[in-house]
Structures are given as C-alpha cells and as structure tokens.
Write an enzyme that holds these catalytic residues in place. Sequence first.
Site, short mmCIF file in Angstrom:
data_model
loop_
_atom_site.label_atom_id
_atom_site.label_comp_id
_atom_site.label_asym_id
_atom_site.label_seq_id
_atom_site.Cartn_x
_atom_site.Cartn_y
_atom_site.Cartn_z
N HIS A 80 0.92 -1.19 -0.06
CA HIS A 80 -0.11 -0.01 0.05
C HIS A 80 0.77 1.32 -0.10
CE1 HIS A 80 -3.19 2.77 2.03
NE2 HIS A 80 -3.31 2.62 0.73
N ASP B 73 8.31 7.31 -20.63
CA ASP B 73 8.62 7.44 -22.27
C ASP B 73 10.02 6.87 -22.16
OD1 ASP B 73 9.99 9.73 -21.68
OD2 ASP B 73 8.38 10.93 -22.07
#
Length: 139
Positions: A20, A28
């Site tokens: 969590h 990219d």
Amino acid sequence: MKKTIILNPSLSHTIASLGHTDCLTISDAGLPIPMQCPRIDLALTKNIPTFLQTIDAVVSEMFVERAVIAEEIKQKNPQILTALLQRIKQLEKKQNNNIAVEFVNHKDFKLLTHSSKAVVRTGEFSPYANVILYSGVPF
C-alpha cells in the site's frame, strides 16, 4: 508458463511486491531514471511498446489508488493525456474506487521517481508520456 498478461519476470515480480502506497513509474523512452532506482527496460524500438500499451498491461495486475502526472503533458501531449485519463476512469469502475490524479511540474515529477520501486521504460517517443502509479489495496 504464466498465463496472466505480464510475462516480463522483473515487471511481474515488482508489481507482486508492491505494498500500500508503494509506487511504480511508467516512462517514455527519454525520462531520466535515478541510478538507485531499478530499471525495467521494455523499450525495443521507437514506440514499441507504447506508453499506453504498457499502462494497460500494468493496471491489469496492479490495484491503483493514485496517479501523478507532469503538468506539462496538458500542453505538450494532450492526446496521450486524454487517453491516460480515460484509462484511469475505466480502471476506477473496474476496481470500484476513486483514483486521485495529481499534476506536478516535470522537475518535481522527476524527483518523485526517486521513491519508485522501479521505473518501467517504454519505447514511447512522445513528450511527457510518464505516470507514477501508487498502489492501493483491493479491500
């Protein structure tokens, strides 16, 4: 042989190990990756795989509660932003939760990548096609 979507062992292991609020960056081809951060390099050639293809595969196996995106994408790459936000909305419905989306300047975005469990480098050749996904819990 594994029969779920992600076959790359490093990526599969990283997603499985997220707890969590842990985060995973999908980038990219040009985003600088911090030296201390594990790199999962999926880039094969220009635009293979694309940023959006990678997002689709990752969120098929990751429960997401938050996403951080560089503010500059709004002006420099609105097509990718629209597609990314659409995928986040679809994921909210699938997961039955709200996914908080935060925009920060690109300089701050790069600093946030330092806390990622890993950076997944795609072959994407368009500007600011990056997101940091924060893990939630499905209960």
